[in-house]
Design a protein around this motif. Structure first.
Motif, short mmCIF file in Angstrom:
data_model
loop_
_atom_site.label_atom_id
_atom_site.label_comp_id
_atom_site.label_asym_id
_atom_site.label_seq_id
_atom_site.Cartn_x
_atom_site.Cartn_y
_atom_site.Cartn_z
N ALA A 1 -15.31 4.67 -38.76
CA ALA A 1 -14.31 5.51 -38.11
C ALA A 1 -14.33 6.92 -38.69
O ALA A 1 -14.14 7.89 -37.96
CB ALA A 1 -12.93 4.88 -38.26
N PHE A 2 -14.59 7.04 -39.99
CA PHE A 2 -14.71 8.35 -40.61
C PHE A 2 -16.07 8.97 -40.29
O PHE A 2 -16.18 10.14 -39.97
CB PHE A 2 -14.54 8.25 -42.13
CG PHE A 2 -13.14 7.96 -42.56
CD1 PHE A 2 -12.18 8.95 -42.57
CD2 PHE A 2 -12.78 6.68 -42.93
CE1 PHE A 2 -10.88 8.67 -42.97
CE2 PHE A 2 -11.49 6.39 -43.33
CZ PHE A 2 -10.53 7.40 -43.34
N LYS A 3 -17.12 8.15 -40.37
CA LYS A 3 -18.49 8.64 -40.20
C LYS A 3 -18.75 9.09 -38.77
O LYS A 3 -19.43 10.08 -38.55
CB LYS A 3 -19.47 7.53 -40.60
CG LYS A 3 -20.91 7.94 -40.61
CD LYS A 3 -21.86 6.92 -41.21
CE LYS A 3 -21.47 5.49 -41.18
NZ LYS A 3 -22.50 4.56 -41.64
N HIS A 4 -18.23 8.36 -37.79
CA HIS A 4 -18.53 8.66 -36.39
C HIS A 4 -17.36 9.31 -35.65
O HIS A 4 -17.51 9.69 -34.49
CB HIS A 4 -18.93 7.37 -35.65
CG HIS A 4 -20.14 6.72 -36.23
ND1 HIS A 4 -21.38 7.31 -36.21
CD2 HIS A 4 -20.31 5.53 -36.85
CE1 HIS A 4 -22.26 6.50 -36.78
NE2 HIS A 4 -21.63 5.42 -37.19
N GLY A 5 -16.22 9.45 -36.31
CA GLY A 5 -15.05 10.04 -35.66
C GLY A 5 -15.05 11.56 -35.70
O GLY A 5 -16.04 12.20 -36.06
N HIS A 6 -13.92 12.13 -35.36
CA HIS A 6 -13.77 13.58 -35.32
C HIS A 6 -14.14 14.16 -36.69
O HIS A 6 -13.68 13.67 -37.72
CB HIS A 6 -12.33 13.95 -34.95
CG HIS A 6 -12.16 15.37 -34.57
ND1 HIS A 6 -12.13 16.39 -35.48
CD2 HIS A 6 -12.05 15.95 -33.34
CE1 HIS A 6 -11.99 17.54 -34.85
NE2 HIS A 6 -11.93 17.30 -33.55
N PRO A 7 -14.96 15.21 -36.73
CA PRO A 7 -15.45 15.73 -38.02
C PRO A 7 -14.36 16.34 -38.91
O PRO A 7 -14.51 16.34 -40.13
CB PRO A 7 -16.50 16.76 -37.63
CG PRO A 7 -16.20 17.13 -36.21
CD PRO A 7 -15.54 15.92 -35.59
#
Length: 153
Positions: free
Chosen positions: A3-9
């Motif tokens: 969720a952190f890696k592929h979510g909103h930067p």
């Protein structure tokens, strides 16, 4: 971590919730639902049923925002693990919110003794895990798997 890696930067707004409901008529079983939500990455494709099917088939196109530390099989392995456990796993997107939801039937522990102290990080009361509890982590990053192993062993 996905969720952190592929979510909103900049503003992924990752949330985890867990719900447990008693199974009727079996008081020693419960339905557990774990949900991870995050804000989608604006440069990534929307998480549609068609996109998820392509990812699971290994046919999703790589883009400029594909993580360099991912070998891109974590989602496939997550769905296979869920199927093996008899769990229901869904990855969906509504508007800008992505949801990763797993539902499974679990056995209810007879008694879990509580620790007397509060968790120093959150202030929440902590409990001792049952001695036969197994935790499985699927991560498609070799570096992340090594880091997890280092902290658990």
């Amino acid at each position: 971590s996905n969720a952190f890696k592929h979510g909103h930067p900049k503003h992924p707004d990752v949330q985890l919730s867990i719900q447990v409901s008693q199974c009727i008529p079996s008081p020693d079983k419960a339905q557990l639902t774990a949900t991870v939500t995050n804000v989608s990455h604006p440069a990534r494709p929307a998480v549609t049923p068609e996109y998820v099917a392509k990812v699971l088939a290994g046919e999703a196109q790589l883009g400029p925002t594909t993580s360099a530390i991912s070998d891109r099989i974590g989602l496939q392995h997550s769905f296979m693990a869920a199927e093996t456990m008899g769990a229901d796993l869904k990855l969906t997107q509504t508007g800008q919110q992505v949801a990763f939801v797993i539902q499974l039937e679990v056995e209810v522990a007879d008694h879990v003794p509580a620790k007397s102290s509060a968790d120093s990080h959150s202030g929440a009361a902590t409990v001792v895990f049952p001695c036969d509890l197994c935790i499985c982590c699927i991560d498609d990053s070799e570096a992340a798997r090594r880091l997890l192993h280092h902290h658990l062993v």
